[in-house]
Design an enzyme around this catalytic site. Structure first.
Site, PDB file in Angstrom:
ATOM      1  CG  ASP A  47      21.032   7.362 -44.650  1.00 29.37           C
ATOM      2  OD1 ASP A  47      20.655   7.243 -45.834  1.00 29.37           O
ATOM      3  OD2 ASP A  47      22.217   7.218 -44.286  1.00 29.37           O
ATOM      4  CG  ASN A  49      21.530   5.792 -49.394  1.00 23.82           C
ATOM      5  OD1 ASN A  49      21.496   6.506 -48.392  1.00 23.82           O
ATOM      6  ND2 ASN A  49      21.662   6.285 -50.606  1.00 23.82           N
ATOM      7  CG  ASP A  51      23.480   9.166 -48.364  1.00 17.00           C
ATOM      8  OD1 ASP A  51      22.714   9.092 -47.369  1.00 17.00           O
ATOM      9  OD2 ASP A  51      23.130   9.685 -49.437  1.00 17.00           O
ATOM     10  CG  ASP A  55      17.203   7.970 -48.022  1.00 17.67           C
ATOM     11  OD1 ASP A  55      16.267   7.283 -47.556  1.00 17.67           O
ATOM     12  OD2 ASP A  55      18.410   7.677 -47.885  1.00 17.67           O
ATOM     13  CG  ASP A 124       8.329  23.856 -48.092  1.00 21.42           C
ATOM     14  OD1 ASP A 124       8.093  25.008 -48.484  1.00 21.42           O
ATOM     15  OD2 ASP A 124       8.770  23.589 -46.956  1.00 21.42           O
ATOM     16  CG  ASP A 226      10.217  28.998 -48.368  1.00 25.17           C
ATOM     17  OD1 ASP A 226      10.327  28.697 -47.174  1.00 25.17           O
ATOM     18  OD2 ASP A 226      11.077  29.640 -49.003  1.00 25.17           O
ATOM     19  CD  GLU A 280       8.504  30.948 -43.940  1.00 27.76           C
ATOM     20  OE1 GLU A 280       8.825  31.182 -45.105  1.00 27.76           O
ATOM     21  OE2 GLU A 280       9.319  30.698 -43.042  1.00 27.76           O
ATOM     22  CG  HIS A 346      12.091  23.852 -41.551  1.00 29.78           C
ATOM     23  ND1 HIS A 346      10.768  24.240 -41.628  1.00 29.78           N
ATOM     24  CD2 HIS A 346      12.750  24.597 -42.449  1.00 29.78           C
ATOM     25  CE1 HIS A 346      10.640  25.175 -42.549  1.00 29.78           C
ATOM     26  NE2 HIS A 346      11.825  25.409 -43.074  1.00 29.78           N
ATOM     27  CG  ASP A 347      12.783  28.013 -40.904  1.00 27.87           C
ATOM     28  OD1 ASP A 347      13.797  27.497 -41.392  1.00 27.87           O
ATOM     29  OD2 ASP A 347      11.809  28.402 -41.581  1.00 27.87           O
TER      30      ASP A 347
HETATM   31  C1  GLC Z   1      11.720  29.943 -45.252  1.00 27.62           C
HETATM   32  C2  GLC Z   1      12.103  28.522 -44.911  1.00 27.62           C
HETATM   33  C3  GLC Z   1      13.543  28.520 -44.473  1.00 27.62           C
HETATM   34  C4  GLC Z   1      14.377  28.998 -45.631  1.00 27.62           C
HETATM   35  C5  GLC Z   1      13.901  30.362 -46.137  1.00 27.62           C
HETATM   36  C6  GLC Z   1      14.467  30.640 -47.485  1.00 27.62           C
HETATM   37  O1  GLC Z   1      11.798  30.777 -44.146  1.00 27.62           O
HETATM   38  O2  GLC Z   1      11.232  27.995 -43.958  1.00 27.62           O
HETATM   39  O3  GLC Z   1      13.957  27.257 -44.046  1.00 27.62           O
HETATM   40  O4  GLC Z   1      15.716  29.095 -45.240  1.00 27.62           O
HETATM   41  O5  GLC Z   1      12.508  30.414 -46.291  1.00 27.62           O
HETATM   42  O6  GLC Z   1      13.881  29.802 -48.455  1.00 27.62           O
HETATM   43 CA    CA Z   2      20.454   8.509 -47.720  1.00 26.00          CA
END
Ligand code: GLC
Ligand code: CA
Length: 570
Positions: A47, A49, A51, A55, A124, A226, A280, A346-347
């Site tokens: 981050d 700034n 918040d 970013d 993405d 995605d 994906e 990230h999932d």
């Molecule tokens: C994919 C993404 C996930 C998102 C889902 C809906 O699985 O990786 O993070 O929640 O699609 O877009």
């Molecule tokens: Ca920020």
């Protein structure tokens, strides 16, 4: 308790492999096979700034850190304008940057900064659905006669209720949402704020290609598509059998015309630029996966399959199963097509918690072991930010600490069903994706140096000991091991292209394999257990030339130490 709140933890059905096709020499070497992709979750990286939200300027301030890792490409989770129902996976304008993340000027600076350091940028692309706040959807919902009506899937209510569709993220798991404005239902496989786009409409498809060209013209280097396996649908919406949602991939993915759409996208976009492409998921079978990525089909570059990451369960997993899955996929793609190799994103919850051992004693060794696996397998590695420090699950104890929309929806759903909430809380401690999204641990100062404000998601309290600053200084840290093995992979094509052969497949503790390329042969030995373990190879491996070892002290003892990872040249 129903286990349906994370699409990525559902098992995939893979039939036996019969794909040994003829070697395809012209597809052997490609730039995108040699990339080492580092995934950045922008909200949690840095981050700038105060918040509390990561970013673009934050990433820009750490460009030299990215360069120091040796990685060659960055995959950035969505940074487009979005009401953030699903952290950016609900896009309201595909050509604008989310205000919290910065401006288009920041984006241009970031792209240039990466390119100056010879790092590529993969964006993405979220086009199975948009946000309900996208202008297309606002128009679409306003009238049955809108020219945007067919950008989405609508079912007029006078026809009665539409055939049931399961929603992954909806609070009632119902994918049809009634909208009184036009007395019709719209389809949303994810949340109500993520209406599915209608890929059967050629006008919509052209809109998407124009968006892709907008970013490609800026000079980006690739796209990750995605949830794209869901994009094609049978718009007659047939009735699915009762209970189909337990195996919804079979019904939802690889719908009619999906390959045609990808071939069209390839012709309209990929073929006109130097772009790498990955979607994906990889369908429901090896045949699907090959049809998506084999070079002669002009669809995508590489498959990103979940069978491997889906193995880890709260009760653990068996190494022989792990070996079997990764070996089966490797052999199916030996001659045709190309794979991604990853153990987290990230999932997912954190790699070391799911596949290694995040105890104080073994966290470092098991992290470097898993990194060794990723970097010595065939396929393009996708490595998730924070894993290079061995970041662990957060072990939140209160539902208020969680921010993930589907998890919070599922919590409400389970509560309504009268489920055992103690076991639900235990389950999400292990597998909720917020575990992988806690802010990056830069140093031991307040808020781990991630922000001067209040972080959007709590920081893992272990940041005082697990952080980048401390590991930078320690030559034997998890971080410096990552740098070492990345450098080795980059300068040794044997690790990218070499033939993979599994050894001693029944060994319950050791994953052993060789890689062979142009008269060279390397041996990889990975002890996935906390115990000393041995393997009989018919020769003494400690006498061979060592390429890398995750223990600093050498030994002549022919036993692998707990979580030891070692690579030899034979
Ligand atoms: C994919 C993404 C996930 C998102 C889902 C809906 O699985 O990786 O993070 O929640 O699609 O877009
Ligand atoms: Ca920020």
């Amino acid at each position: 308790m129903k286990k349906i709140f994370l699409l990525i933890s559902l098992p995939f059905i893979i039939p036996a492999c019969n794909n040994q096709q003829q070697a395809n020499p012209e597809s052997k070497k490609d730039w995108w096979k040699e990339e080492i992709v580092y995934q950045i979750y922008p909200r949690s990286f840095k981050d700038s700034n105060g918040d509390g939200v990561g970013d673009l300027k934050g990433i820009i301030s750490e460009l030299d850190y990215l360069k120091s890792l040796g990685i060659t490409a960055v995959w950035l989770n969505p940074i487009y304008e979005s009401p953030n129902d699903d952290n950016g996976y609900d896009v309201s304008d595909y050509r604008k940057i989310l205000r919290e993340f910065g401006t288009m000027q920041d984006f241009d600076t970031l792209l240039k900064g990466l390119h100056d350091r010879h790092i590529k940028l993969i964006m993405d692309l979220v086009v199975n659905h948009s946000s309900d706040e996208h202008e297309w959807f606002k128009q679409s919902r306003s009238s049955r006669d809108s020219k945007y009506r067919n950008y989405y899937h609508w079912w007029n209510a006078e026809k009665g209720k539409p055939p049931y569709r399961y929603s992954l993220f909806d609070i009632n798991h119902d994918a049809w949402k009634y909208d009184s404005t036009t007395n019709a239902y719209y389809l949303h496989y994810f949340s109500r704020k993520q209406p599915d786009l209608n890929w059967e409409n050629p006008v919509l498809r052209k809109e998407v290609y124009d968006i892709m060209k907008f970013w490609a013209d800026k000079g980006i280097d690739g796209f990750r598509l995605d949830a794209f396996g869901f994009a094609a649908k049978d718009t007659s919406f047939p009735v699915f059998p009762n209970g189909f949602e337990k195996n919804f991939m079979l019904y939802y993915s690889m719908g009619p015309h999906l390959h045609e759409y990808l071939q069209e996208m390839n012709k309209e976009v990929f073929s006109k630029y130097k772009l790498m492409s990955v979607a994906e998921g990889a369908g429901n079978s090896f045949k699907d996966a090959h049809d998506l990525v084999d070079a002669n089909r002009n669809e995508l570059n590489m498959a990103y399959a979940f069978e491997g990451v889906d193995i880890a369960k709260p009760t653990g997993y068996s190494l022989t199963h792990f070996k079997e899955v990764f070996s089966r996929w490797d052999s199916a793609f030996e001659n045709n097509g190309w794979l991604s190799i990853f153990l987290a994103n990230h999932d997912q919850a954190r790699m070391v918690t799911r596949f290694g051992n995040d105890s104080k004693e073994y966290r470092e060794k098991s992290s470097t072991l898993l990194t060794s696996f990723i970097m010595t397998m065939r396929g393009t590695p996708y490595y998730y930010n924070g894993d290079e420090l061995g970041m662990t699950n957060a072990y939140f104890t209160d539902i208020k600490q969680y921010k993930d929309m589907p998890t919070l929806n599922e919590y409400q759903y389970q509560l309504k069903q009268g489920a055992d909430m103690t076991s639900f809380m235990k389950k999400i401690q292990f597998e909720c994706r917020d575990n992988g999204r806690t802010p990056f641990q830069w140093d031991s100062s307040a808020n781990a140096g991630f922000t001067t404000g209040i972080p959007w998601l709590s920081i893992n309290p272990n940041y005082t000991t697990i952080n980048k600053a401390a590991q930078d200084k320690d030559p034997n840290s998890v971080l410096n091991y990552f740098r070492k093995i990345v450098a080795i992979r980059k300068s040794n094509p044997i690790l990218v292209y070499g033939k993979y052969t599994l050894l001693d497949k029944e060994n319950p503790s050791i994953y052993a394999y060789t890689r062979e390329w142009e008269n060279k042969k390397w041996l990889v030995l990975l002890n996935f257990s906390a115990k000393e373990s041995s393997i009989n190879l018919g020769y003494h491996y400690r006498t061979k030339k060592q390429i890398i070892n995750n223990y600093s002290a050498t030994t002549t003892d022919e036993k692998l130490r707990p979580y030891e990872a070692v690579v030899y040249e034979l």
